[in-house]
Scaffold this active site. Structure first.
Site, PDB file in Angstrom:
ATOM      1  N   HIS A 153       0.831  -1.196   0.000  1.00  0.00           N
ATOM      2  CA  HIS A 153       0.000   0.000   0.000  1.00  0.00           C
ATOM      3  C   HIS A 153       0.864   1.245   0.000  1.00  0.00           C
ATOM      4  O   HIS A 153       1.885   1.320   0.697  1.00  0.00           O
ATOM      5  CB  HIS A 153      -0.929   0.012   1.207  1.00  0.00           C
ATOM      6  N   HIS A 154       0.445   2.248  -0.793  1.00  0.00           N
ATOM      7  CA  HIS A 154       1.223   3.481  -0.885  1.00  0.00           C
ATOM      8  C   HIS A 154       1.216   4.261   0.433  1.00  0.00           C
ATOM      9  O   HIS A 154       2.044   5.158   0.634  1.00  0.00           O
ATOM     10  CB  HIS A 154       0.665   4.359  -2.014  1.00  0.00           C
ATOM     11  N   ALA A 155       0.299   3.940   1.338  1.00  0.00           N
ATOM     12  CA  ALA A 155       0.311   4.580   2.654  1.00  0.00           C
ATOM     13  C   ALA A 155       1.569   4.227   3.430  1.00  0.00           C
ATOM     14  O   ALA A 155       1.970   4.947   4.351  1.00  0.00           O
ATOM     15  CB  ALA A 155      -0.920   4.164   3.461  1.00  0.00           C
ATOM     16  N   ASN A 208       5.903   8.154   3.047  1.00  0.00           N
ATOM     17  CA  ASN A 208       5.893   8.990   1.851  1.00  0.00           C
ATOM     18  C   ASN A 208       6.483  10.365   2.150  1.00  0.00           C
ATOM     19  O   ASN A 208       6.051  11.040   3.084  1.00  0.00           O
ATOM     20  CB  ASN A 208       4.463   9.142   1.339  1.00  0.00           C
TER      21      ASN A 208
END
Length: 529
Positions: free
Chosen positions: A142-144, A320
């Site tokens: 997941h990009h989270a 991120n």
């Protein structure tokens, strides 16, 4: 109260933006040369063993989300001491004949489904049955939890520079007490309030710096028909509408191609542009051809959204740290060399703008109420299909992630290909990501299948445009350092007028006269072709 690790607003945004139509995970497709003595089915167990022995090197493998009460604020990360490897690491055999096209379609299908938020946010698929004799591994996270640079660091945790990896020190034993029994509603709510207060204080302290940065962004004034117009800053061009700028469905298409990294570096050196400029010029030429197949020839240049890392050197935190800049792809410029120079000028303008505000960009904000607000707005935006009607800000996402330039191994198998699989979204139905690895530039194109079922055609155009641009640049004399100068982007008029407009929106860097003379015959040949 325990020191809970809250997701930042950027990390949390990838959770709140997610919907069944817009999964927010990133991934990669790896191709491996089988290890010595390889037998179908046996390597899967070796993969599970290697993941089990090394996953403690990257926290993303052993942590999961703990939601705030009533979704008041962003979730926190908690340890998961019972990771089920049989769930997270899976085995697939392609049906015969096991072509690369079949593999791409299967990866696209796997990439369409959401990750289970009750578990650590990752999955790995071992895929056998390829007619090349290779074995493939597709993974998604997941990009989270990660961005591109953090993803490379995670890959290094699992992969090794030799077929027999160096011994890894075992992790320290931890208490097996279930975290959900320890974290009550009062504790979670208190942690959310405490985090919000901390973020408000940081935001208040950063306001003077943010104000100075915003004042440094100059809005140029242009004159059309004797009238003065306030225009967008250089590097913030608006985008034309294309068939790619629509609301997306929950299905994906995917294509992978390889380009020689040494050739692209040589093209950048000879032209005086950067490697990333050359990559974008190749993508621009391919997109121009692809859209022309559908009689889409916008008068305005396409605009790319390009991620910009905010990481300090050496930082590999699993989160991120990114911003985005807008770069004109100069698709209204016919000559490929002039298009490359226009992209170079636009990218320099975007970098200048980013440089003015980067130091003032907060990497986190208070998140109280953000999950409600963002999830509601995204749901409304998707259901209403506003992306089909609103003017797009960018047409396509293009990302370039640097990777290791030496061979890597996984469970005794040599890594032969490393293709990124990324995120299309509402209004941006195509993501073009490149990942460098061991002398190759690996291109991964991920799209909404309804908007772009023939993404393989665009992938072929990328390969052809690389060869075309390489030939044109080879005809140029070597660029002199003083010949390439930074030129500000020409301001875009605030509104259309009947006055004749220049087709290019950015000025090209000055090139030596000899280079111009050498380019003309090649440019005429390219246009005639």
């Amino acid at each position: 109260m325990k020191d809970l690790k809250h997701l930042s607003v950027i990390d949390g945004a990838f959770l709140h933006l997610e919907s069944p139509e817009m999964p927010m995970h990133v991934g990669s497709l790896h191709l491996f040369e089988p290890p010595a003595g390889y037998q179908p089915g046996e390597w899967y167990e070796s993969v599970k063993a290697q993941v089990a022995s090394r996953m403690h090197l990257a926290s993303v493998f052993e942590r999961k989300l703990e939601l705030m009460p009533f979704d008041l604020a962003n979730p926190v990360w908690v340890d998961d001491d019972n990771v089920d490897l049989d769930y997270h690491v899976r085995h697939v055999i392609l049906p015969r004949p096991g072509t690369m096209e079949q593999l791409e379609k299967y990866v696209a299908r796997l990439h369409s489904s959401l990750l289970d938020r009750s578990r650590p946010l990752w999955e790995i698929y071992v895929i056998e049955g390829l007619n090349t004799g290779q074995v493939a591994v597709y993974n998604k996270m997941h990009h989270a939890a990660i961005d591109g640079q953090a993803g490379v660091a995670i890959a290094k945790a699992l992969l090794s520079p030799s077929a027999v990896p160096a011994p890894i020190k075992a992790p320290r034993s931890r208490s097996r007490v279930h975290h959900q029994a320890q974290l009550g509603v009062a504790e979670l709510a208190g942690a959310a309030l405490s985090n919000a207060v901390t973020q408000y204080i940081k935001l208040f302290k950063s306001l003077p710096t943010m104000g100075r940065a915003l004042r440094s962004v100059v809005y140029p004034v242009s004159e059309v028909d004797g009238k003065r117009h306030l225009t967008m800053p250089a590097g913030l061009q608006l985008a034309p509408r294309t068939p790619l700028n629509v609301a997306v469905t929950n299905q994906r298409s995917f294509a992978a191609r390889s380009l020689p990294l040494a050739e692209i570096k040589a093209m950048a050196k000879r032209s005086g542009a950067s490697l990333n400029d050359v990559v974008m010029a190749i993508c621009a030429g391919a997109l121009k051809r692809y859209l022309a197949d559908y009689d889409c020839v916008p008068d305005k240049p396409l605009v790319a959204g390009v991620p910009v890392s905010l990481r300090e050197a050496g930082n590999t935190d699993p989160n991120n740290q990114v911003s985005m800049m807008m770069v004109s792809l100069a698709t209204d410029v016919e000559d490929p060399i002039e298009r490359l120079m226009a992209i170079n000028a636009s990218a320099n303008a975007g970098k200048s703008l980013q440089g003015k505000v980067k130091s003032a960009m907060p990497t986190d904000f208070p998140s109280l109420g953000v999950p409600w607000l963002m999830s509601g707005l995204v749901s409304l935006y998707g259901r209403s299909r506003l992306a089909n009607r609103l003017p797009p800000i960018v047409n396509v996402a293009i990302s370039n992630v640097p990777g290791p330039q030496f061979p890597l191994y996984f469970a005794g198998a040599k890594l032969a290909g490393f293709f990124p699989v990324s995120i299309p979204g509402h209004g941006i139905a195509l993501n073009m990501t490149v990942q460098s690895y061991n002398g190759r530039l690996e291109v991964g194109l991920t799209a909404c299948r309804r908007a772009m079922p023939d993404v393989a055609d665009l992938a072929d155009y990328v390969v052809e445009e690389h060869a075309k641009l390489r030939g044109l640049i080879a005809a140029l004399p070597m660029a002199e350092p003083e010949a390439v100068v930074a030129v500000a982007a020409v301001a875009i008029p605030a509104k259309k007028t009947k006055a004749p407009a220049r087709r290019r929106t950015v000025a090209a860097p000055v090139m030596p006269a000899a280079a111009k003379r050498a380019r003309k015959p090649a440019a005429r040949t390219a246009r005639a072709a």
